[in-house]
Design an enzyme around this catalytic site. Sequence first.
Site, PDB file in Angstrom:
ATOM      1  N   SER A  94       0.751  -1.182  -0.012  1.00 55.25           N
ATOM      2  CA  SER A  94      -0.069  -0.180  -0.262  1.00 55.25           C
ATOM      3  C   SER A  94       0.852   1.320  -0.063  1.00 55.25           C
ATOM      4  CB  SER A  94      -0.787   0.110   1.158  1.00 55.25           C
ATOM      5  OG  SER A  94      -1.887  -0.974   0.916  1.00 55.25           O
TER       6      SER A  94
ATOM      7  N   LYS B  40       0.255   3.359  -3.068  1.00 58.85           N
ATOM      8  CA  LYS B  40      -0.582   4.318  -3.216  1.00 58.85           C
ATOM      9  C   LYS B  40      -0.586   5.888  -3.034  1.00 58.85           C
ATOM     10  CE  LYS B  40      -3.849   0.604  -1.135  1.00 58.85           C
ATOM     11  NZ  LYS B  40      -4.441   0.113  -0.007  1.00 58.85           N
TER      12      LYS B  40
ATOM     13  N   TYR C 165      -4.040  -2.596  -9.939  1.00 63.20           N
ATOM     14  CA  TYR C 165      -4.197  -2.416  -8.537  1.00 63.20           C
ATOM     15  C   TYR C 165      -3.069  -3.269  -7.946  1.00 63.20           C
ATOM     16  CZ  TYR C 165      -5.146  -2.733  -3.647  1.00 63.20           C
ATOM     17  OH  TYR C 165      -5.194  -2.617  -2.213  1.00 63.20           O
TER      18      TYR C 165
ATOM     19  N   TYR D 269      -4.580   3.658   8.191  1.00 62.60           N
ATOM     20  CA  TYR D 269      -5.805   2.971   8.411  1.00 62.60           C
ATOM     21  C   TYR D 269      -6.264   3.310   9.862  1.00 62.60           C
ATOM     22  CZ  TYR D 269      -3.770   0.633   4.577  1.00 62.60           C
ATOM     23  OH  TYR D 269      -2.875   0.398   3.497  1.00 62.60           O
TER      24      TYR D 269
ATOM     25  N   VAL E 146       1.232  -3.686   3.862  1.00 62.03           N
ATOM     26  CA  VAL E 146       1.211  -5.128   4.488  1.00 62.03           C
ATOM     27  C   VAL E 146       2.524  -5.724   4.248  1.00 62.03           C
ATOM     28  CG1 VAL E 146      -1.341  -5.575   4.808  1.00 62.03           C
ATOM     29  CG2 VAL E 146      -0.356  -6.024   2.770  1.00 62.03           C
TER      30      VAL E 146
HETATM   31  N1  GLN Z   1      -2.558  -5.243  -1.848  1.00 64.69           N
HETATM   32  C1  GLN Z   1      -2.817  -5.241  -0.466  1.00 64.69           C
HETATM   33  C2  GLN Z   1      -4.334  -5.446  -0.526  1.00 64.69           C
HETATM   34  O1  GLN Z   1      -5.204  -5.335  -1.306  1.00 64.69           O
HETATM   35  C3  GLN Z   1      -2.700  -4.099   0.119  1.00 64.69           C
HETATM   36  C4  GLN Z   1      -3.106  -3.973   1.633  1.00 64.69           C
HETATM   37  C5  GLN Z   1      -2.065  -3.018   2.482  1.00 64.69           C
HETATM   38  O2  GLN Z   1      -0.849  -2.817   2.209  1.00 64.69           O
HETATM   39  N2  GLN Z   1      -2.514  -2.678   3.569  1.00 64.69           N
HETATM   40  O3  GLN Z   1      -5.083  -6.171   0.433  1.00 64.69           O
END
Ligand code: GLN
Length: 309
Positions: free
Chosen positions: A64, A67, A191, A243, A261
């Site tokens: 993420s 992003k 994505y 988050y 993650v």
């Molecule tokens: N690719 C991961 C997902 O969509 C990204 C989530 C994350 O890094 N928090 O679940």
Amino acid sequence: MNELRAIVDDIQRLIAGREERGKVATYIPELAAVDPAQFGIAVTTVDGRQYAAGEADVPFSIQSVSKVFTLTLALGMAGDRLWNRVGKEPSGTPFNSIVQLEREQGKPRNPFINAGAIVVADTLLANHQPKETIGEIVQFARFLATDESIVIDQKVARSEQETGFRNFALAQFMRGFGKLDHPAEQVLGVYFHHCALAMSCRQLSRAGLFLAAGGRNPMTGRTVVSGDRARRINALMLMCGHYDGSGDFAYRVGLPGKSGVGGGILVVAPGRASIAVWSPGLNENGNSLLGSQALEMLAQRTGWSIFGP
Ligand code: GLN
């Protein structure tokens, strides 16, 4: 700046002694296989110096954190029109939550939760084939990090493509609300691939430097975004970058940051430095446990918090 060298070395030493290292993400099978006993940190200052320790040259799945880069690209394409499709408010919910989406008619709270990033990916697909959009994102990461060797880990992308059931649910749900312009499979193709970008702490901290330096990469002299835009991306990172753990991160570290993650976190100390940490073990909110602790130490020792020393 020798002081910064000492701080980074100290952090690495203290983190190496920690027993509780969190849990690696297992819902993406390829990430479950990563050795949790790793830690890296890299600090790139706005005057172009880099201080690194631990496994700072090992590429990891930035997930993420990517992003931030796709949001930057989408704002470049759509400008403020993007905010008609995605909000700017913290969600207070986990990264993959679907509950708010129904109440809010398929408009995600912010561009950093999965639903929001899926809308951003949809925006980037306008007038493009998925392959072209993916290529553009990789090029952008290379441009930001001034490193042509950056690639997508195809195994991770495939792993998520095969098991990303919740992301398919989010995308189809938004498509049902008329909020996606392209088929869910195409949008998720983009994505999953940008989430699978592999970068080291050194590369990632260089890639974030434009956000610490008013939108311009001080190492290359190239302008990436306006100062206004950099400030606003930082604001979103502070409010939404972790988050439902964003408040706690602001409280402990006091700097805009974006976690993934894969265990990476990119943090911006405006006017000072861009910092990347990585440790694969996660806390209960899906943010790197030791990475957050390392950043808390760094903020304390440097006095870089945006809320005061
Ligand atoms: N690719 C991961 C997902 O969509 C990204 C989530 C994350 O890094 N928090 O679940």
